[in-house]
Enzyme design. Structure first.
Site, short mmCIF file in Angstrom:
data_model
loop_
_atom_site.label_atom_id
_atom_site.label_comp_id
_atom_site.label_asym_id
_atom_site.label_seq_id
_atom_site.Cartn_x
_atom_site.Cartn_y
_atom_site.Cartn_z
N HIS A 1 -1.36 -10.77 -5.77
CA HIS A 1 0.07 -10.44 -5.65
C HIS A 1 0.98 -11.43 -6.40
O HIS A 1 1.97 -11.04 -6.99
CB HIS A 1 0.48 -10.41 -4.17
CG HIS A 1 -0.20 -9.32 -3.39
ND1 HIS A 1 -0.15 -7.99 -3.75
CD2 HIS A 1 -0.95 -9.37 -2.27
CE1 HIS A 1 -0.84 -7.26 -2.88
NE2 HIS A 1 -1.34 -8.07 -1.97
N HIS B 1 -9.64 -1.66 -4.44
CA HIS B 1 -8.51 -2.08 -3.62
C HIS B 1 -7.59 -3.02 -4.40
O HIS B 1 -6.36 -2.97 -4.26
CB HIS B 1 -8.94 -2.72 -2.30
CG HIS B 1 -7.74 -2.98 -1.45
ND1 HIS B 1 -7.15 -1.99 -0.68
CD2 HIS B 1 -6.95 -4.07 -1.31
CE1 HIS B 1 -6.07 -2.47 -0.10
NE2 HIS B 1 -5.92 -3.74 -0.46
N HIS C 1 0.83 -1.22 0.00
CA HIS C 1 0.00 0.00 0.00
C HIS C 1 0.86 1.27 0.00
O HIS C 1 0.52 2.25 -0.64
CB HIS C 1 -0.97 -0.01 1.18
CG HIS C 1 -1.88 -1.21 1.18
ND1 HIS C 1 -2.49 -1.69 2.31
CD2 HIS C 1 -2.23 -2.06 0.17
CE1 HIS C 1 -3.20 -2.77 1.99
NE2 HIS C 1 -3.05 -3.01 0.71
#
Ligand SMILES: [Zn+2]
Length: 281
Positions: free
Chosen positions: A261, A234, A79
């Site tokens: 990811h 997100h 983030h």
């Protein structure tokens, strides 16, 4: 005229809880030398290990991104990296006293706020650019990412679930027309209620709470959504964070479906080798 490299004007402190370790962490964001890139300075006993935020240092991509070097690691970097990507910070020293970055409210808001507090300054050199000459695709089962040539960065992320409340969500970001700070940075980390127990069994999400994650119950969300498509946004935030690990600004059209990811990392590994080949000539 391309975008220049950027760093912070002054040091700023960010404190908070790590989502996975459940530990309190102190982070100091420092201005970096021009060309230093984004580097984590992680204290391990009496030594400090410098871990560059680059693809070769990715050690784990299950649920979060872990960077490691010389036996020292720092987790949940994505983030902060997304905020760097969205705001254009190319050079930053991240001094970490702990093994994980703070999660804040689950979004990139705490990093955006810290950057504002510190002020951002342009450096002299142009930011290095990744601009693919041809389309690249990586795939894993039904997860798929395509990177195509483009004159700027745009991304479209489709989040796929059969959860009746969520369904299929698509979020798009175009750096020319969309504002990262208001449209993407506030989108929070989420988890499905059924997954929470499994995460705890794996030793993850020890610091998780309804204050730092959006939990999706069978029939409701744990708190009001910030956007109708907050989950897809997100996912887009995570994607931008992971793409930062190529160490360049992106001029490409990225389309991702059902990815996470691990596949983002595989994409960067593929591109990392291509870029290295090209630079060798
Ligand atoms: Zn995330």
């Amino acid at each position: 005229m391309g975008m220049r490299r950027k760093t912070l004007a002054r040091k700023v402190t960010v404190n908070g809880l790590g989502l996975h370790t459940g530990e309190w962490v102190n982070v100091f964001l420092h201005p970096a030398q021009e060309g230093e890139g984004i580097v984590f300075y992680v204290r391990d006993g009496r030594r400090v290990v410098h871990i560059p935020a680059l693809t070769p240092f990715v050690a784990d991509t299950r649920r979060r991104v872990v960077l490691a070097k010389d036996g020292v690691s720092v987790q949940t970097v994505e983030h902060l990296l997304a905020a760097c990507f969205g705001i254009g910070i190319t050079d930053l020293v991240v001094e970490v006293k702990g093994a994980e970055l703070p999660i804040g409210d689950g979004s990139a808001q705490l990093w955006v706020d810290a950057f504002k507090e510190a002020s951002i300054v342009p450096l002299n050199e142009p930011a290095p650019i990744f601009s693919p000459a041809k389309t690249v695709t990586v795939q894993d089962g039904n997860a798929l990412i395509t990177v195509a040539p483009n004159d700027r960065f745009t991304a479209t992320v489709t989040f796929v679930t059969d959860h009746p409340l969520v369904g299929v969500q698509t979020a798009t970001f175009d750096e020319e027309t969309d504002d990262f700070v208001t449209a993407i940075a506030p989108a929070r980390t989420f988890g499905f209620w059924e997954e929470v127990e499994a995460l705890l069994t794996q030793g993850l999400a020890k610091g998780g709470s309804l204050e730092n994650a959006l939990v999706v119950f069978p029939d409701r969300y744990s708190s009001p959504l910030r956007f109708p498509d907050e989950l897809a946004r997100h996912k887009l935030l995570d994607l931008m964070g992971d793409l930062t690990l190529l160490g360049r600004r992106w001029k490409a059209r990225v389309t991702a479906r059902a990815s996470g990811h691990s596949l983002h990392h595989r994409l960067c590994q593929t591109l990392w080798h291509q870029v290295a080949q090209e630079e060798k000539g």
